[in-house]
Design an enzyme around this catalytic site. Structure first.
Site, PDB file in Angstrom:
ATOM      1  N   HIS A 100       0.888  -1.166   0.000  1.00 13.16           N
ATOM      2  CA  HIS A 100       0.000   0.000   0.000  1.00 13.16           C
ATOM      3  C   HIS A 100       0.926   1.216   0.000  1.00 13.16           C
ATOM      4  CE1 HIS A 100      -2.314  -3.013   2.389  1.00 13.16           C
ATOM      5  NE2 HIS A 100      -3.384  -2.482   1.847  1.00 13.16           N
ATOM      6  N   ASP A 103       2.325   1.959   3.380  1.00 13.04           N
ATOM      7  CA  ASP A 103       3.276   1.003   3.987  1.00 13.04           C
ATOM      8  C   ASP A 103       4.703   1.430   3.701  1.00 13.04           C
ATOM      9  OD1 ASP A 103       1.022  -0.626   4.261  1.00 13.04           O
ATOM     10  OD2 ASP A 103       1.505  -1.791   2.468  1.00 13.04           O
TER      11      ASP A 103
HETATM   12  C1  XLS Z   1      -7.244  -6.869   4.424  1.00  7.13           C
HETATM   13  C2  XLS Z   1      -6.803  -7.072   3.038  1.00  7.13           C
HETATM   14  C3  XLS Z   1      -5.700  -6.131   2.592  1.00  7.13           C
HETATM   15  C4  XLS Z   1      -5.583  -6.152   1.093  1.00  7.13           C
HETATM   16  C5  XLS Z   1      -4.842  -5.000   0.524  1.00  7.13           C
HETATM   17  O1  XLS Z   1      -7.952  -7.673   5.008  1.00  7.13           O
HETATM   18  O2  XLS Z   1      -6.443  -8.393   2.865  1.00  7.13           O
HETATM   19  O3  XLS Z   1      -4.507  -6.440   3.200  1.00  7.13           O
HETATM   20  O4  XLS Z   1      -4.983  -7.318   0.642  1.00  7.13           O
HETATM   21  O5  XLS Z   1      -5.424  -3.785   0.803  1.00  7.13           O
END
Ligand code: XLS
Ligand code: NI
Ligand code: NI
Length: 436
Positions: A100, A103
């Site tokens: 993201h 991140d």
């Molecule tokens: C959360 C999601 C997230 C997505 C990406 O539960 O899995 O991590 O994979 O935004």
């Protein structure tokens, strides 16, 4: 400087090895069904859990020992973390990673400042990608952590929040494109509701579709060729998420004419939270030619939330690989470990054990699934079970040559339907067990 000083490059040592820092089954160059394991499995490390996970839970403070982290979320720290991440991924031999926007880089005071910081980090990521050959499987934007997204992002009741989210996705798409990302993911973080009394569901869904449409227009305008993916999840953080499961997402995509634009990124723990098995969700997506990628993890049978554990269950990985092999792989998608080490597994090396285990579990699942397919056991069983459709009345129905009146005439003449055969579920389960 080495951040994992006592970890060597992880090598394949074969099933007899007792070395916890070696692969027993994942042999990247081994060819299965005409492709190398590396190209079939397309493993990816996720930046958020692996490099940003702290071990907090609603009852306790961070537990993770991460000596490279400072107390503030500084830009210097973000730059240093890129070194950590690439040392980790290079030693692990992971060909891909995902992130993201928030991140990889801290958020600034304004949108402009945040974008600048993101560019600084992206430059360093690009250098490291070049140095190591590790590629970006997908990028995405975090549209759920900041308080502005309290009512959602694309589905917020506040139009300005939609606008801010659009700016964030615009930038995330540009960064993903700059880094050669092969996909872009939409996970509807807070796109859903807690109270239906205060929610205009139809309007929110219209906005969500508009948002994706606008993202597509921008992606095309900057020359981004990657695949768009929607990631279903039924609940958490909202009580009801709009991207509930694969079928709900497909319905949304069809209703808004977005089937050409998006495929699905299916996550195991989300499938089970929706009351489905992973194999069910993968099959639903694959049948619609919309299985684009997977987020590999697993939930806990005894816990009702998204625990995002590393997958170690060979039945699960075999089932995943049966569907993935049947559609000849996932490319340009891959198998992304959207999984976090437990709060109690706080040493840096636990990150290696976790990923090695997940990769080996999938490699085993791949080998087992390939053998099941080679012997044709399941395909023969399924084909036999439906053989009444291959000729006679079944064939005519499938060819749309029969009306209800014709069928009545047929059955009146025949008197009664042919006898059924046993489904033999237990026998089939025994056969699968023979392969494990
Ligand atoms: C959360 C999601 C997230 C997505 C990406 O539960 O899995 O991590 O994979 O935004
Ligand atoms: Ni996910
Ligand atoms: Ni999850």
């Amino acid at each position: 400087m080495a951040y994992f000083p006592d970890v060597p490059k992880i090598e394949y040592e074969g099933p007899k090895s007792k070395n916890p820092l070696a692969f027993k089954h994942y042999n990247p160059t081994e060819v299965i069904e005409g492709k190398s394991m590396r190209d079939l499995l397309r493993f990816s490390v996720c930046y958020w859990h692996t490099f940003r996970g702290t071990g907090v839970d609603p009852f306790g403070a961070p537990t993770m020992q991460r000596p490279w982290e400072d107390a503030q979320d500084s830009v210097d720290n973000a730059l240093r973390r890129v070194d950590v991440a690439f040392e980790f991924m290079e030693k692990l031999g992971a060909p891909f990673y995902c992130f993201h926007d928030r991140d990889i880089a801290p958020e600034g005071a304004t949108l402009a400042e945040s974008n600048d910081i993101l560019d600084t980090i992206a430059d360093k990521l690009k250098e490291e990608q070049k140095r190591t050959g590790i590629k970006l499987l997908w990028g995405t934007a975090n549209l759920f952590s900041h308080p502005r997204y309290v009512h959602g992002a694309a589905t917020s009741c506040n139009a300005d929040v939609f606008a801010f989210a659009a700016c964030q996705v615009k930038k995330a798409l540009e960064v993903t494109n700059y880094l050669g990302g092969q996909n872009y993911v939409f996970w509807g973080g807070r796109e859903g509701y807690h109270s239906i009394y205060n929610t205009d569901m139809r309007r929110e869904l219209d906005h969500m579709a508009k948002f994706i449409q606008m993202a597509k227009t921008h992606a095309r305008s900057i020359g981004f060729k990657g695949q768009f993916l929607i990631e279903p999840k039924p609940k958490e953080p909202t009580k009801h998420q709009y991207d509930f499961d694969a079928a709900t997402c497909l319905n949304f995509l069809r209703q808004y004419g977005l089937m050409e634009t998006c495929k699905l990124n299916i996550e195991t723990n989300h499938a089970t939270l929706a009351g489905h098995s992973m194999m069910h969700e993968l099959t639903v997506a694959s049948n619609a030619q919309a299985l684009g990628s997977i987020d590999a993890n697993t939930g806990d049978l005894l816990l009702g939330w998204d625990t995002d554990q590393f997958p170690t269950d060979i039945y699960l990985t075999t089932q995943c690989m049966l569907v993935i092999l049947a559609q000849k792989g996932l490319s340009p998608g891959g198998i992304n470990f959207d999984a976090k080490v437990r709060r109690e597994s706080f040493e840096p090396n636990d990150l290696f054990y976790a990923h090695i285990g997940g990769m080996d579990a999938f490699a085993r699942g791949l080998k087992i699934a390939a053998q099941i397919r080679k012997d044709g056991v399941l395909t023969d069983i399924v084909k036999g079970r439906y053989s009444s459709w291959d000729s006679g009345i079944g064939r005519k129905i499938e060819k749309s040559q029969m009306t209800f009146k014709d069928l009545e005439e047929y059955m009146l003449k025949k008197g009664n339907s042919a006898a059924n055969h046993s489904g033999r579920q237990e026998m089939i389960e025994n056969i699968i067990n023979d392969y494990l």
